[in-house]
Write an enzyme that holds these catalytic residues in place. Structure first.
Site, PDB file in Angstrom:
ATOM      1  N   ASN A 157      67.275  -0.284  47.257  1.00 34.56           N
ATOM      2  CA  ASN A 157      68.107   0.756  47.896  1.00 34.56           C
ATOM      3  C   ASN A 157      67.795   0.874  49.384  1.00 34.56           C
ATOM      4  O   ASN A 157      67.577   1.963  49.902  1.00 34.56           O
ATOM      5  CB  ASN A 157      67.894   2.114  47.210  1.00 34.56           C
ATOM      6  CG  ASN A 157      68.272   2.086  45.745  1.00 34.56           C
ATOM      7  OD1 ASN A 157      69.344   1.609  45.391  1.00 34.56           O
ATOM      8  ND2 ASN A 157      67.401   2.570  44.894  1.00 34.56           N
ATOM      9  N   ARG A 162      65.746  -1.072  58.204  1.00 28.16           N
ATOM     10  CA  ARG A 162      64.804  -0.074  57.689  1.00 28.16           C
ATOM     11  C   ARG A 162      63.635  -0.745  56.970  1.00 28.16           C
ATOM     12  O   ARG A 162      62.484  -0.312  57.099  1.00 28.16           O
ATOM     13  CB  ARG A 162      65.525   0.884  56.742  1.00 28.16           C
ATOM     14  CG  ARG A 162      64.668   2.074  56.312  1.00 28.16           C
ATOM     15  CD  ARG A 162      65.508   3.213  55.779  1.00 28.16           C
ATOM     16  NE  ARG A 162      64.670   4.337  55.386  1.00 28.16           N
ATOM     17  CZ  ARG A 162      64.291   4.578  54.137  1.00 28.16           C
ATOM     18  NH1 ARG A 162      64.693   3.775  53.167  1.00 28.16           N
ATOM     19  NH2 ARG A 162      63.535   5.613  53.840  1.00 28.16           N
ATOM     20  N   ARG A 212      58.753   4.231  46.578  1.00 27.00           N
ATOM     21  CA  ARG A 212      58.230   2.856  46.620  1.00 27.00           C
ATOM     22  C   ARG A 212      56.714   2.846  46.794  1.00 27.00           C
ATOM     23  O   ARG A 212      56.064   1.849  46.473  1.00 27.00           O
ATOM     24  CB  ARG A 212      58.895   2.075  47.754  1.00 27.00           C
ATOM     25  CG  ARG A 212      60.423   2.035  47.661  1.00 27.00           C
ATOM     26  CD  ARG A 212      61.043   1.396  48.884  1.00 27.00           C
ATOM     27  NE  ARG A 212      62.476   1.644  48.974  1.00 27.00           N
ATOM     28  CZ  ARG A 212      63.029   2.703  49.532  1.00 27.00           C
ATOM     29  NH1 ARG A 212      62.256   3.629  50.074  1.00 27.00           N
ATOM     30  NH2 ARG A 212      64.339   2.853  49.562  1.00 27.00           N
ATOM     31  N   LYS A 256      66.045  -8.721  40.104  1.00 23.38           N
ATOM     32  CA  LYS A 256      66.422  -9.220  41.427  1.00 23.38           C
ATOM     33  C   LYS A 256      65.195  -9.434  42.308  1.00 23.38           C
ATOM     34  O   LYS A 256      65.066 -10.469  42.976  1.00 23.38           O
ATOM     35  CB  LYS A 256      67.381  -8.259  42.116  1.00 23.38           C
ATOM     36  CG  LYS A 256      67.894  -8.834  43.444  1.00 23.38           C
ATOM     37  CD  LYS A 256      68.376  -7.763  44.391  1.00 23.38           C
ATOM     38  CE  LYS A 256      68.547  -8.341  45.785  1.00 23.38           C
ATOM     39  NZ  LYS A 256      68.842  -7.303  46.777  1.00 23.38           N
ATOM     40  N   PRO A 273      68.968 -14.744  43.122  1.00 22.69           N
ATOM     41  CA  PRO A 273      68.969 -13.280  43.142  1.00 22.69           C
ATOM     42  C   PRO A 273      70.404 -12.743  43.141  1.00 22.69           C
ATOM     43  O   PRO A 273      71.238 -13.180  43.933  1.00 22.69           O
ATOM     44  CB  PRO A 273      68.259 -12.942  44.456  1.00 22.69           C
ATOM     45  CG  PRO A 273      67.466 -14.181  44.786  1.00 22.69           C
ATOM     46  CD  PRO A 273      68.299 -15.319  44.294  1.00 22.69           C
ATOM     47  N   ASP A 275      72.720  -9.374  43.443  1.00 23.84           N
ATOM     48  CA  ASP A 275      72.916  -7.949  43.707  1.00 23.84           C
ATOM     49  C   ASP A 275      74.395  -7.638  43.519  1.00 23.84           C
ATOM     50  O   ASP A 275      75.169  -8.485  43.059  1.00 23.84           O
ATOM     51  CB  ASP A 275      72.421  -7.567  45.102  1.00 23.84           C
ATOM     52  CG  ASP A 275      73.103  -8.365  46.203  1.00 23.84           C
ATOM     53  OD1 ASP A 275      74.146  -9.015  45.947  1.00 23.84           O
ATOM     54  OD2 ASP A 275      72.597  -8.344  47.346  1.00 23.84           O
ATOM     55  N   GLN A 319      72.909 -20.264  47.341  1.00 25.59           N
ATOM     56  CA  GLN A 319      73.246 -18.847  47.362  1.00 25.59           C
ATOM     57  C   GLN A 319      72.845 -18.217  48.699  1.00 25.59           C
ATOM     58  O   GLN A 319      73.515 -17.327  49.207  1.00 25.59           O
ATOM     59  CB  GLN A 319      72.546 -18.122  46.203  1.00 25.59           C
ATOM     60  CG  GLN A 319      72.985 -16.685  46.017  1.00 25.59           C
ATOM     61  CD  GLN A 319      71.993 -15.685  46.574  1.00 25.59           C
ATOM     62  OE1 GLN A 319      71.131 -16.025  47.388  1.00 25.59           O
ATOM     63  NE2 GLN A 319      72.116 -14.445  46.162  1.00 25.59           N
TER      64      GLN A 319
END
Length: 321
Positions: A157, A162, A212, A256, A273, A275, A319
């Site tokens: 998230n 960030r 986290r 993921k 991965p 998402d 990917q």
């Protein structure tokens, strides 16, 4: 013409080596695409076309000039101290040119011929053929497993800018200081032991890690009490399914994040991965028929299997493009 290495301040014993270069055409590596793509969060464009970051406990500046990859390495403030690092074995502080060349070759996996892979993927996938010309030289990094794991635990998230700021705060608070360049201090990624302290979770929350923080400190303890840093590195030799299972047993690690760590640090080139963006692309661009309105574990597996079938054993690399 190459710029002079950046001016060093507040670190009289830290000095850059001479610039060295490796043969590397843009079709095999584009620094601007790879280092800004969210594979690693420790590089920044320090001047136009030049990228500075921390790799293997040292500070590097990289840039490209025609068919060459140029680099310089900045010395530590204490050149005579040999550090033991958690994770994969580290070299002593003083390295010669052949060793620094090899570190970069390993990090960018330059022994893998990317142009040939692009041709294979273009032949197998018309959509890849359509977009690949705009994104040449996108390769997968081979990172330290400890750094990769804890970096990607922080990605849930979250967005790249960030995450980058969070990792910088993590390194400043828990990592060993390396040197200071243009008044900017650089720190090594924290050792596993630094993240297992009794106050680690509280300190991480104070640094803005939120929920986290529990996952970072909890995974650090779980690895220390279980696999160990060496065991985590040894997952490079394990089958993909085994490595993924071991990672998913850690706090805060789902499918993921596990696939990102497998792809970017554990030599599992088949890891894809998935998402929500990849899920939508699979459904809308490729017509992958997966049921439901959410990315369920079954849909996740089916999408990964579809792309592995389409792109082959290095599906995770395709990917990334």
């Amino acid at each position: 013409a190459l710029p002079a290495p950046m001016k060093l301040r507040d670190a009289p014993s830290a000095c850059p080596s001479l610039w060295r270069c490796l043969p590397c055409p843009p079709a095999e590596l584009r620094l601007d695409l790879v280092l800004s793509s969210g594979q690693s969060f420790r590089w920044w464009e320090s001047s136009p076309g030049a990228w500075t970051g921390v790799l293997g406990g040292r500070v590097w500046t990289l840039r490209q000039d025609r068919d060459r990859l140029w680099y310089t390495v900045y010395g530590e403030e204490d050149q005579h101290k040999e550090e033991e690092r958690d994770g994969c074995p580290a070299k002593a502080a003083k390295l010669d040119g052949a060793e620094t060349d090899q570190i970069l070759r390993d990090y960018f996996q330059l022994d893998v011929g990317l142009s040939a892979l692009y041709r294979e993927w273009e032949a197998a996938d018309p959509l890849f053929h359509k977009v690949a010309k705009d994104f040449p030289g996108v390769r997968v990094l081979r990172q330290d497993p400890i750094e990769c794991l804890f970096s990607f635990i922080c990605t849930s998230n979250n967005h790249i800018s960030r995450i980058t700021a969070m990792i910088e705060r993590l390194c400043q608070a828990f990592g060993r200081r390396l040197c200071c360049i243009d008044a900017r201090p650089f720190h090594a990624f924290p050792s596993l032991s630094a993240l297992t302290g009794a106050d680690a979770e509280a300190r991480l929350r104070a640094l803005g890690f939120g929920y986290r923080a529990k996952f970072v400190s909890g995974s650090a303890r779980a690895i220390t009490e279980g696999l160990g840093a060496e065991g985590l590195c040894q997952l490079r030799a394990a089958p993909f399914s085994e490595a993924r299972k071991a990672l998913c047993a850690l706090p805060g690690v789902g499918a993921k994040v596990a696939d990102c760590v497998c792809l970017l640090s554990l030599d599992k080139a088949e890891a894809v991965p998935v998402d929500t963006h990849v899920w939508h692309i699979a459904r809308q661009r490729y017509g992958v028929a997966v049921g439901g309105k959410s990315l369920t574990p079954r849909a996740y597996q089916e999408i990964g299997d579809f792309f592995r079938g389409l792109w082959g054993p290095r599906a995770g690399w395709a990917q990334a493009v």
